[in-house]
Design an enzyme around this catalytic site. Structure first.
Site, PDB file in Angstrom:
ATOM      1  N   LYS A  50     -10.203   7.363  14.825  1.00  0.00           N
ATOM      2  CA  LYS A  50     -10.144   6.063  14.147  1.00  0.00           C
ATOM      3  C   LYS A  50      -8.667   5.752  13.930  1.00  0.00           C
ATOM      4  O   LYS A  50      -7.978   6.441  13.189  1.00  0.00           O
ATOM      5  CB  LYS A  50     -10.888   6.107  12.815  1.00  0.00           C
ATOM      6  CG  LYS A  50     -10.886   4.790  12.065  1.00  0.00           C
ATOM      7  CD  LYS A  50     -11.679   4.903  10.765  1.00  0.00           C
ATOM      8  CE  LYS A  50     -11.661   3.608   9.967  1.00  0.00           C
ATOM      9  NZ  LYS A  50     -12.402   3.750   8.688  1.00  0.00           N
ATOM     10  N   ASP A 110     -13.878  -3.944   6.035  1.00  0.00           N
ATOM     11  CA  ASP A 110     -14.051  -2.925   5.001  1.00  0.00           C
ATOM     12  C   ASP A 110     -15.227  -3.248   4.086  1.00  0.00           C
ATOM     13  O   ASP A 110     -15.689  -2.385   3.340  1.00  0.00           O
ATOM     14  CB  ASP A 110     -12.776  -2.797   4.165  1.00  0.00           C
ATOM     15  CG  ASP A 110     -11.694  -2.002   4.882  1.00  0.00           C
ATOM     16  OD1 ASP A 110     -12.019  -1.312   5.866  1.00  0.00           O
ATOM     17  OD2 ASP A 110     -10.526  -2.060   4.457  1.00  0.00           O
ATOM     18  N   CYS A 170      -8.931   0.018  13.884  1.00  0.00           N
ATOM     19  CA  CYS A 170      -9.195  -0.483  12.532  1.00  0.00           C
ATOM     20  C   CYS A 170      -7.888  -1.009  11.963  1.00  0.00           C
ATOM     21  O   CYS A 170      -6.820  -0.490  12.272  1.00  0.00           O
ATOM     22  CB  CYS A 170      -9.751   0.638  11.647  1.00  0.00           C
ATOM     23  SG  CYS A 170     -10.016   0.164   9.916  1.00  0.00           S
ATOM     24  N   ASN A 178      -2.704  -0.519   8.198  1.00  0.00           N
ATOM     25  CA  ASN A 178      -3.054  -1.067   6.890  1.00  0.00           C
ATOM     26  C   ASN A 178      -1.988  -1.913   6.213  1.00  0.00           C
ATOM     27  O   ASN A 178      -2.011  -2.047   4.984  1.00  0.00           O
ATOM     28  CB  ASN A 178      -3.473   0.076   5.959  1.00  0.00           C
ATOM     29  CG  ASN A 178      -4.884   0.554   6.258  1.00  0.00           C
ATOM     30  OD1 ASN A 178      -5.788  -0.238   6.469  1.00  0.00           O
ATOM     31  ND2 ASN A 178      -5.062   1.861   6.301  1.00  0.00           N
ATOM     32  N   ARG A 210       0.832  -1.214   0.000  1.00  0.00           N
ATOM     33  CA  ARG A 210       0.000   0.000   0.000  1.00  0.00           C
ATOM     34  C   ARG A 210       0.863   1.258   0.000  1.00  0.00           C
ATOM     35  O   ARG A 210       0.504   2.273   0.589  1.00  0.00           O
ATOM     36  CB  ARG A 210      -0.951  -0.004   1.211  1.00  0.00           C
ATOM     37  CG  ARG A 210      -2.023  -1.074   1.154  1.00  0.00           C
ATOM     38  CD  ARG A 210      -2.810  -1.128   2.440  1.00  0.00           C
ATOM     39  NE  ARG A 210      -3.415   0.166   2.747  1.00  0.00           N
ATOM     40  CZ  ARG A 210      -4.681   0.499   2.459  1.00  0.00           C
ATOM     41  NH1 ARG A 210      -5.459  -0.375   1.853  1.00  0.00           N
ATOM     42  NH2 ARG A 210      -5.163   1.678   2.784  1.00  0.00           N
ATOM     43  N   ASP A 236      -6.041   3.435  12.426  1.00  0.00           N
ATOM     44  CA  ASP A 236      -5.952   2.432  11.362  1.00  0.00           C
ATOM     45  C   ASP A 236      -4.572   1.799  11.332  1.00  0.00           C
ATOM     46  O   ASP A 236      -3.602   2.330  11.895  1.00  0.00           O
ATOM     47  CB  ASP A 236      -6.267   3.088  10.015  1.00  0.00           C
ATOM     48  CG  ASP A 236      -7.021   2.165   9.071  1.00  0.00           C
ATOM     49  OD1 ASP A 236      -6.952   0.929   9.260  1.00  0.00           O
ATOM     50  OD2 ASP A 236      -7.693   2.671   8.159  1.00  0.00           O
TER      51      ASP A 236
END
Length: 736
Positions: free
Chosen positions: A485, A557, A535, A489, A452, A487
């Site tokens: 939030k 998601d 998350c 990833n 990513r 995250d």
């Protein structure tokens, strides 16, 4: 202290038979100190009044090749077959081991023996780790000290009994009491010995957009491992497992549930031996794990939670749900009503400015939504996912007038404000990376693997954590922010730290998790009133360790409600509905009504452009959903969940139900995935008081709880012939 249970004390030690007995409201866990101070497991199951359970240690006569201890007078005793309480490596037990220590002489033979114990009220915290907690009078703890005479390593086995729950927690503290350094190569948190293989294993597997699939299969001889070595728990396997009798259903039969309070590399290893008995280990994954202990140093394992139920998987799940809300989620938001939010991500992605966000908020306010969350794209030079991670300063070209001005405009509309962070990550195209390229995780001489377009920051380093904390603190302390939030990833590759010496690189993964916990603890301590949601690309770090800091976790998601049925049903095996982040989005084949019914069985919120992605008819549906959110909030978040018809077992329908703690209210939910072949539909409710009279709020008809549970409700009046493929409805019953 007066204990509420039947026994005077939940933990007892029988001096005559040397038996430890741990009693919960419905279960008994027992082990004993045997000859030569071996710790031998005896029993875990339904509650027993007996104190002498010592005969249960025998698992038949050992084979001719099995080793024995000549000091033990019992001819039937061999380490090769005994059900040990905390099995070790290399001393005659050839099955999977919970503890393996490589001592100064270079070998990994480990043999701990009982030395002493103590029983006390309350529950200790685990330094640096999330763990369950108890108030006065709610729990009792047993510490059993066992020592390896050669290395001097002391293992303190910790057990806490929450008597009013059928819950026992376990962890281990390991201390080097010798004169030379040792290396921990295996340090599991718990071992459970079950005397049979006539069991089904239930666990959760999946992938991104398809988390928490439930798999149930019969145990077989050999070793089965459910694990992660991603640096995070991951979506592939969840650190939860249950063992159920083959006849066990949702609401009947025995089941043993186990969950690991940890957010990194874990392993749940199950071995069925040649005698048909089962050993289950739960702990840190030993792959890539080595922990060096100098003399006097100690190591604390994370906590495992054990739940026994004799009333099926449903009762096990409800125990986990209520127990975690009461004794794991420490946030003030665990039991506090949370604001109904709308998130900007699927509505705008990176394409927003302050005016667009205010326009979202204006329309959201008309719908009764209470908080606007600004997702990814507000910081640094972040206009896509190629750059900016690590630079946590406000992009004032995008937010003209600054963040405070935007928040003031949103607050003026009557909405709270939330913000997105990804604190553990960095883009190579960022000011932070250019200034500190060594802060990104990389093994010496290896190139970065990029995922990513980003790398993972080395959270084992205090200077890295300090930098990220300071950046976050400056934004959070200067602005009225109500929600974060958090995250995460990508997973960790080329795992190593520039600050760890070669002999300690095996400590990296666990130190990384400890670093994340430290940063989360600092943020939540500095800003205790902020609602934190965890998350990780959806549900890639959906675990009990995160619940300690964040009372809700973005479940997936994937926001399509039909797909979400399987995801949320699976997650509910262990985790409370109040923890499951769930939103109504625009990206779905199903109606807004159905999206709301499914999302309502979670934290509930919206993820769409309220200006353009709702028709007038759908806006009316949303207004009703908002009203229902407030009406049913306590019932859904703190009531008992009953899974009535699983989407994995019925290809047409999914049914579930919430019942209030006082059994005066129930909410039945149905989603029609596709047209059922039988248009006569009836379903039996569960969990009601058979003697109370319940009124269907929609029709005004009255039924006894007994009738609703055994005769069921006739749902045939619904037009299944013309309304299917993602339609839904709810029915509310109240005692009048």
């Amino acid at each position: 202290m007066i204990w509420k249970g039947v026994n005077a004390m939940p933990i007892t030690f029988d001096q005559q038979h040397h038996v430890f007995k741990l009693d919960t409201s419905v279960s008994t866990y027992a082990f004993m100190v045997y000859q030569e101070n071996y710790l031998v497991h005896l029993y875990y199951g339904a509650k027993l009044p007996d104190t002498d359970l010592s005969y249960l240690m025998y698992r038949g006569k050992f084979d001719s090749l099995s080793p024995y201890n000549p000091k033990v007078e019992d001819l039937f005793f061999s380490p090769d077959i005994q059900p040990f309480e905390y099995p070790t490596n290399g001393a005659g037990d050839f099955r999977i081991s919970a503890l393996s220590v490589r001592g100064g002489s270079g070998d990994a033979v480990t043999d701990i023996r009982y030395v002493s114990h103590k029983i006390y009220d309350g529950k200790p915290s685990l330094p640096g780790l999330p763990a369950t907690f108890a108030q006065e009078g709610q729990a009792q703890t047993l510490e059993v000290e066992a020592v390896d005479a050669v290395t001097g390593v002391k293992a303190t086995l910790l057990y806490t009994v929450f008597e009013d729950y059928p819950v026992i927690t376990r962890s281990v503290r390991l201390e080097n009491g010798g004169k030379a350094p040792v290396v921990l190569e295996r340090a599991y948190s718990s071992c459970v010995e079950l005397p049979t293989m006539d069991l089904d294993m239930v666990h959760l597997w999946g992938k991104w957009w398809n988390e928490n699939n439930t798999e149930r299969r019969a145990l077989q001889h050999g070793i089965t491992s459910i694990q992660s070595k991603r640096g995070m728990t991951g979506s592939n396997h969840n650190p939860f497992v249950a063992f159920a009798r083959p006849s066990t259903t949702e609401e009947s039969g025995e089941v043993w549930g186990m969950n690991f309070i940890y957010s990194g590399n874990f392993a749940i290893d199950t071995e069925v031996d040649t005698r048909g008995t089962t050993r289950v280990l739960m702990g840190i994954n030993p792959t890539d794990f080595r922990w060096r202990l100098e003399p006097g140093e100690s190591f604390q394992t994370p906590e495992a939670v054990l739940v026994y139920s004799d009333k099926g998987l449903g009762a096990m799940s409800r125990t986990f749900h209520h127990f975690y809300l009461d004794h794991l989620c420490r946030s003030e938001w665990a039991k506090k009503k949370r604001p109904l939010l709308i998130n900007s991500w699927e509505a705008a992605f990176f394409d927003f400015d302050d005016d667009k966000l205010v326009a979202f908020a204006q329309e959201a306010k008309k719908l009764g939504i209470e908080m606007l969350v600004m997702d990814d794209g507000w910081f640094g030079t972040r206009n896509d996912d190629l750059r900016g991670l690590g630079d946590w300063y406000v992009n004032e070209k995008k937010l003209k007038g600054g963040l405070s001005h935007l928040i003031e405009r949103v607050n003026a509309l009557g909405l709270k404000f939330g913000i997105w962070y990804e604190p553990e990550m960095v883009n190579p195209d960022s000011d932070l990376y250019r200034a500190h390229p060594d802060w990104a995780i990389r093994a010496k001489g290896r190139e970065h693997s990029i995922s990513r377009y980003q790398c993972v920051l080395d959270m084992t380093r205090k200077d890295v954590r300090d930098n990220i904390f300071q950046q976050m603190y400056e934004v959070l302390s200067q602005n009225k922010i109500d929600y974060i939030k958090w995250d995460c990833n990508r997973n960790i590759t080329e795992a190593a730290s520039a600050t760890l010496p070669p002999e300690r690189q095996g400590e990296f993964f666990h130190r990384y998790v400890l670093g994340v916990y430290d940063l989360m603890d600092r943020i939540t301590t500095a800003f205790p009133h902020i609602l934190l949601e965890n998350c990780s690309s959806g549900g890639c770090r959906f675990d009990a360790g995160m619940l300690y800091y964040a009372p809700q976790i973005w479940t997936s998601d994937c926001t399509d409600p039909i797909e979400r049925l399987t995801i949320q049903f699976g997650a509910s095996l262990c985790y409370p509905v109040a923890a499951m982040g769930a939103h109504v989005s625009a990206n779905s084949r199903a109606s807004v009504k159905t999206r709301g019914v499914v999302a309502m069985s979670g934290t509930f919120g919206y993820e769409l452009d309220p200006r353009t992605e709702l028709t007038d008819e759908e806006r009316e549906v949303v207004l009703q959903q908002v009203a229902d959110y407030h009406k049913y909030y306590d019932l859904i978040h703190f009531g008992d969940l009953y899974r009535l018809t699983a989407p994995t077992e019925n290809p047409y329908l999914a049914d579930w139900q919430f019942v209030s703690p006082d059994k005066n209210e129930a909410l039945f939910c149905r989603v029609i995935m596709r047209r059922p072949p039988n248009l006569y539909q009836s379903v039996c409710l569960a969990g009601l008081d058979p003697d109370k009279i319940y009124v269907d709020e929609e029709t005004g008809k009255a039924y006894s709880g007994a009738l609703l549970m055994h005769g069921g409700i006739d749902l045939s009046a619904y037009d299944y012939a013309n309304n299917y493929d993602g339609d839904s409805f709810m029915k509310h019953f109240v005692v009048r």
